[in-house]
Enzyme design. Sequence first.
Site, PDB file in Angstrom:
ATOM      1  N   THR A   1       0.791  -1.107   0.093  1.00  0.00           N
ATOM      2  CA  THR A   1      -0.084  -0.012   0.147  1.00  0.00           C
ATOM      3  C   THR A   1       0.676   1.307  -0.042  1.00  0.00           C
ATOM      4  O   THR A   1       1.976   1.058   0.323  1.00  0.00           O
ATOM      5  CB  THR A   1      -1.023   0.056   1.086  1.00  0.00           C
ATOM      6  OG1 THR A   1      -0.135   0.148   2.367  1.00  0.00           O
ATOM      7  CG2 THR A   1      -1.679  -1.294   1.187  1.00  0.00           C
ATOM      8  N   ASP A   2       0.061   2.326  -0.385  1.00  0.00           N
ATOM      9  CA  ASP A   2       1.152   3.708  -0.168  1.00  0.00           C
ATOM     10  C   ASP A   2       0.523   4.452   0.980  1.00  0.00           C
ATOM     11  O   ASP A   2      -0.109   3.901   1.961  1.00  0.00           O
ATOM     12  CB  ASP A   2       0.477   4.566  -1.535  1.00  0.00           C
ATOM     13  CG  ASP A   2      -1.139   4.853  -1.475  1.00  0.00           C
ATOM     14  OD1 ASP A   2      -1.725   4.789  -0.420  1.00  0.00           O
ATOM     15  OD2 ASP A   2      -1.647   5.227  -2.602  1.00  0.00           O
ATOM     16  N   GLN A   3       1.003   5.428   1.388  1.00  0.00           N
ATOM     17  CA  GLN A   3       0.734   6.245   2.440  1.00  0.00           C
ATOM     18  C   GLN A   3      -0.766   6.319   2.664  1.00  0.00           C
ATOM     19  O   GLN A   3      -1.155   6.785   4.095  1.00  0.00           O
ATOM     20  CB  GLN A   3       1.261   7.745   2.340  1.00  0.00           C
ATOM     21  CG  GLN A   3       2.697   7.505   2.469  1.00  0.00           C
ATOM     22  CD  GLN A   3       3.418   9.079   2.489  1.00  0.00           C
ATOM     23  OE1 GLN A   3       2.891   9.715   2.095  1.00  0.00           O
ATOM     24  NE2 GLN A   3       4.849   8.985   2.896  1.00  0.00           N
TER      25      GLN A   3
END
Length: 142
Positions: free
Chosen positions: A15-17
């Site tokens: 996942t990203d932030q």
Amino acid sequence: MHVAETKVEVRYAETDQMGVVYHANYLVWMEVGRTKLIEDLGFRYADMEKDGIISPVIDIAISYKKPVRYGETATVKTWVEQYDGLRVEYGYEIYTEAGELAIVATSKHVCVTKDRFRPISIRRVYPNWHQAYENAKKQQSE
């Protein structure tokens, strides 16, 4: 038409932030789905590679509909969209844990010799695999 179904638990590293699956990770999930489909049909990519044959991607298309998030379990559905004895196009749908359509995609592949990258005919070299694809592919009337 045979549709393989695979569950994928979303890992934090994917996942990203924002806690949303990073777009390139869907390509990995598509490979997982493709491998499952081939196994469902009674074959293994690894056996083909032992024969000196590989199956590179020659085209890919992805449409992102909804995000899949960290902590969810996604469902990857995979099938043979089109097949002509030489090239195969796989279709994919990836769903969120709530059952919402997140991704619609296709990938096109051709089998080639690993040493020279020369195309081979699946129909001729792997007749059983060819017949399984013919039986499993999406029907034109669908």
